[in-house]
Scaffold this motif. Structure first.
Motif, mmCIF file in Angstrom:
data_model
loop_
_atom_site.group_PDB
_atom_site.id
_atom_site.type_symbol
_atom_site.label_atom_id
_atom_site.label_comp_id
_atom_site.label_asym_id
_atom_site.label_seq_id
_atom_site.Cartn_x
_atom_site.Cartn_y
_atom_site.Cartn_z
ATOM 1 N N ASP A 1 -59.569 83.202 -41.009
ATOM 2 C CA ASP A 1 -59.336 83.479 -39.591
ATOM 3 C C ASP A 1 -60.235 84.609 -39.099
ATOM 4 O O ASP A 1 -60.546 84.689 -37.913
ATOM 5 C CB ASP A 1 -57.862 83.818 -39.353
ATOM 6 C CG ASP A 1 -56.950 82.658 -39.723
ATOM 7 O OD1 ASP A 1 -57.471 81.616 -40.171
ATOM 8 O OD2 ASP A 1 -55.719 82.789 -39.577
ATOM 9 N N THR B 1 -50.962 83.591 -32.251
ATOM 10 C CA THR B 1 -50.314 83.412 -33.546
ATOM 11 C C THR B 1 -48.939 82.809 -33.329
ATOM 12 O O THR B 1 -48.364 82.923 -32.243
ATOM 13 C CB THR B 1 -50.226 84.738 -34.335
ATOM 14 O OG1 THR B 1 -49.974 84.438 -35.708
ATOM 15 C CG2 THR B 1 -49.124 85.635 -33.808
ATOM 16 N N SER C 1 -53.547 74.406 -46.580
ATOM 17 C CA SER C 1 -53.554 72.974 -46.282
ATOM 18 C C SER C 1 -54.739 72.523 -45.434
ATOM 19 O O SER C 1 -55.229 71.416 -45.595
ATOM 20 C CB SER C 1 -52.233 72.553 -45.656
ATOM 21 O OG SER C 1 -52.193 72.928 -44.319
ATOM 22 N N GLY C 2 -55.208 73.335 -44.517
ATOM 23 C CA GLY C 2 -56.346 72.917 -43.692
ATOM 24 C C GLY C 2 -56.028 71.791 -42.735
ATOM 25 O O GLY C 2 -56.893 70.997 -42.377
HETATM 26 N N1 LIG Z 1 -48.554 80.341 -37.898
HETATM 27 C C1 LIG Z 1 -49.827 80.272 -37.466
HETATM 28 N N2 LIG Z 1 -50.203 81.017 -36.396
HETATM 29 C C2 LIG Z 1 -51.474 80.972 -35.941
HETATM 30 N N3 LIG Z 1 -52.435 80.224 -36.473
HETATM 31 C C3 LIG Z 1 -52.124 79.465 -37.532
HETATM 32 C C4 LIG Z 1 -50.815 79.433 -38.091
HETATM 33 N N4 LIG Z 1 -50.830 78.563 -39.128
HETATM 34 C C5 LIG Z 1 -52.092 78.089 -39.224
HETATM 35 N N5 LIG Z 1 -52.879 78.622 -38.268
HETATM 36 C C6 LIG Z 1 -54.320 78.410 -38.039
HETATM 37 O O1 LIG Z 1 -54.715 77.208 -38.657
HETATM 38 C C7 LIG Z 1 -55.645 77.464 -39.717
HETATM 39 C C8 LIG Z 1 -55.440 76.488 -40.838
HETATM 40 O O2 LIG Z 1 -54.118 76.620 -41.319
HETATM 41 P P1 LIG Z 1 -53.456 75.558 -42.294
HETATM 42 O O3 LIG Z 1 -53.506 74.252 -41.594
HETATM 43 O O4 LIG Z 1 -52.052 76.063 -42.494
HETATM 44 O O5 LIG Z 1 -54.257 75.597 -43.545
HETATM 45 C C9 LIG Z 1 -55.412 78.920 -40.080
HETATM 46 O O6 LIG Z 1 -56.561 79.467 -40.697
HETATM 47 C C10 LIG Z 1 -55.128 79.511 -38.708
HETATM 48 O O7 LIG Z 1 -56.320 79.695 -37.974
#
Ligand SMILES: Nc1ncnc2c1ncn2[C@@H]1O[C@H](COP(=O)(O)O)[C@@H](O)[C@H]1O
Ligand SMILES: Cc1cc2nc3c(=O)[nH]c(=O)nc-3n(C[C@H](O)[C@H](O)[C@H](O)COP(=O)(O)OP(=O)(O)OC[C@H]3O[C@@H](n4cnc5c(N)ncnc54)[C@H](O)[C@@H]3O)c2cc1C
Lengths: 310, 245
Positions: free
Chosen positions: B38, B60, B122-123
């Protein structure tokens, strides 16, 4: 039982053997598995008409599949895939695709699945420092880590249905830039040999390359190596802020085994470590540890491998 | 003038030890930081704004303890900070529905996020949010050029692909060649005083639920050999015991 759909993993213009693992995972999740093969030419599907564990093969033919475009691929595959639990590989590209297809079907995605027990799936969290079990209810999309599930055999026979799939490209590839070196990328390799700061200088990575050539392996690096030496590009970095890899064999040379490095490779099937410090943390994770300088160990490793594989 | 959002998530410092209590990860004594990728998302969002003009809003999803990650983003230069107030578990579908709802309601045109978060890894968020919005997405982006439209570099088989993209768009960022900027004293002072715009959300029910979080099974102790000559033994074991070469 729920129907399942496997999206074939394509590598270098072929259906990758990872696909056999996806089918076996799918058969753990449900029944009546359909294999969907994204292709520009349906002859790609003929290569796997003998794959077992599937009830139907669909060659999804579209010019969209020339280059990867998340939106176009998701649209095209959604249009031909039947309803059911969708299974993809957990490669960087296929995870991206899995997420898009799930969102398109208004269902959830569970990434990096490493075990399946009925409707309970396990995935690593906190870079493998813990394992999360989730229960799925209804259709979902799951991506499966390679080298975890046994692959189905290739002694079946199945008719192939060719369907024209349509998708709209949302992005335009301007240029494809080949890697400066012709070396295999760590994310595409089943065997990886990585060097760390203990290699002393970037020139010494040539010893790793020689062994990689014998093994058909890729060469990786720790962040300390990437940050210290300009000649070692970030694309080689394995770990928390590098690539997550899951090869059959990972050989760590002159790498201490910091938690962020482990984050990227600890789930490798077999780990070999060469380090002169008997107390280096990497040895706690190594199946086979060699306490030695690389200067001493690599020539022995190299000639033993050459003798065995020649 | 482009209206940019950047998604930032608070996660345990990657050095921290993960502990379990009652089948759940216990984060009560863990230092929380911005998820590493991030940081690149924020940097790219700021570079985008500087190239073409516009505003950057950091968003967020979390409880009020997540305000810190927004203040960190504010300290390095984002204009607005927004928290979608929610502490309950959401599966990817519920989560992406919440995010995409706010993105479309508030009229953002480009969304930056990390390629994966350090906790779930997870992406899914970038591509999933894009699909829900009907937008294009590019993931694992290592480099962005803002001259002459917008082009991004992503890994492709055998090398890289340079891709022309245009808004509306979601960009999931990998580490690239850019250096992320550090906050200066003025930024930190401003961030202290900055107001977080807290919005309440009501997520859909989840179809994926967490059963347990546990420590990974201990790997059986490996074999350790002294001296470089033992490499020969190891090669033998790789063939005869491990069956992999
Ligand atoms: N709770 C959250 N709040 C804000 N951004 C998020 C959150 N969860 C995931 N993201 C964004 O989505 C990206 C990928 O997250 P993920 O899909 O969980 O791997 C992260 O690097 C953040 O930029
Ligand atoms: C947010 C964050 C993200 C990070 N992401 C990553 C990441 O993605 N990947 C990553 O790797 N690291 C990452 N790190 C860095 C990580 O913490 C370590 O600093 C790094 O992995 C150390 O690399 P190394 O093992 O090569 O170097 P060192 O820790 O310096 O270890 C060198 C090792 O080589 C051995 N050695 C020395 N000479 C010889 C010899 N002649 N023969 C054999 N062995 C020898 C030494 O005994 C030592 O164990 C990250 C850190 C942070 C804070």
């Amino acid at each position: 039982m729920t129907d399942t759909v496997v999206i074939a993993e394509i590598n270098k213009g072929k259906v990758s053997p990872t696909t056999n693992e996806l089918i076996s995972a799918a058969n753990n999740l449900g029944s009546n598995c359909t294999l969907v093969i994204p292709c520009t030419d349906s002859s790609l599907a003929d290569q796997v008409s003998n794959i077992s564990g599937v009830g139907k093969i669909i060659a999804a033919k579209s010019s969209v599949f020339t280059n990867y475009d998340a939106a176009g691929w998701a649209q095209a595959l959604d249009s031909v895939a039947p309803q059911g639990i969708i299974v993809t590989a957990a490669s960087a590209q296929s995870k991206d695709l899995a997420a898009r297809i799930a969102a398109r079907r208004n269902v959830s995605v569970v990434q990096d699945v490493i075990s399946i027990d009925g409707t309970t799936l396990s995935t690593p969290i906190y870079s493998g420092k813990a394992i999360e079990k989730v229960a799925i209810n209804g259709n979902v999309v799951v991506s499966i880590r390679p080298n975890v599930f046994p692959g189905v055999s290739n002694d079946g026979s199945c008719d192939i249905q060719v369907i024209d799939a349509s998708g709209d490209l949302a992005t335009a590839v301007k240029e494809l830039v080949e890697r400066a070196s012709t070396r295999l990328d760590v994310s595409e390799a089943n065997i990886i040999i990585s060097g760390g700061r203990g290699m002393g200088s970037p020139d010494n990575f040539s010893h790793l390359e020689a062994i990689a050539d014998t093994l058909g392996a890729a060469v990786g690096a720790s962040r300390a190596a990437v940050d210290t030496w300009d000649d070692i590009p970030h694309s080689m970095q394995v770990g928390q802020t590098g690539k997550t890899v899951n090869p059959n064999l990972y050989i760590a040379v002159g790498i201490s085994g910091a938690i962020q490095h482990l984050a990227g490779m600890r789930s490798s099937k077999y780990i070999v470590a060469i380090n002169k410090d008997a107390d280096a943390p990497i040895f706690q994770y190594a199946d086979y540890g060699i306490v030695s300088t690389w200067e001493e160990a690599l020539p022995v490793l190299s000639s033993a491998l050459s003798n065995m594989l020649s | 003038m482009v209206k940019i959002a950047v998604l930032v998530k608070q996660v345990p410092d990657t050095n921290s030890k993960i502990q379990i209590s009652n089948d759940r990860v216990d984060l009560s004594s863990v230092k929380m930081v911005m998820s590493p990728f991030d940081e690149f998302a924020v940097e790219n969002a700021l570079l985008h704004k500087e190239a073409v003009g516009g505003t950057v809003t950091a968003i967020t999803v979390g409880g009020n303890s997540a305000d810190k990650v927004l203040k960190d983003a504010k300290a390095i230069g984002v204009d607005e900070i927004v928290r979608l107030d929610c502490t309950e578990y959401m599966d990817s579908n519920a989560f992406q529905t919440v995010i995409s709802g706010v993105i479309s309601q508030d009229g953002y045109e480009v969304v930056y996020c990390g390629k994966s978060s350090a906790d779930t890894g997870s992406g899914s968020t970038g591509p999933g949010v894009a699909e829900k919005l009907g937008w294009a997405s590019v993931s694992n982006v290592t480099d962005i050029q803002f001259t002459d439209g917008m082009t991004v570099t992503v890994p492709a088989e055998g090398g890289n692909a340079i891709i022309n993209v245009s808004a509306p768009l979601v960009v999931s960022c990998d580490k690239g060649s850019i250096k992320v900027r550090k906050p200066n004293v003025k930024g930190i002072m401003m961030a202290k005083r900055a107001q977080v715009d807290v919005k309440s959300v009501s997520p859909n029910p989840s179809n994926v639920t967490v059963v347990s979080q546990t420590m990974p099974a201990d790997k059986p102790a490996g074999k350790k050999f002294e001296g470089g000559q033992s490499a020969e033994t190891v090669v033998q074991l790789l063939r005869e015991e491990a069956n992999i070469i």
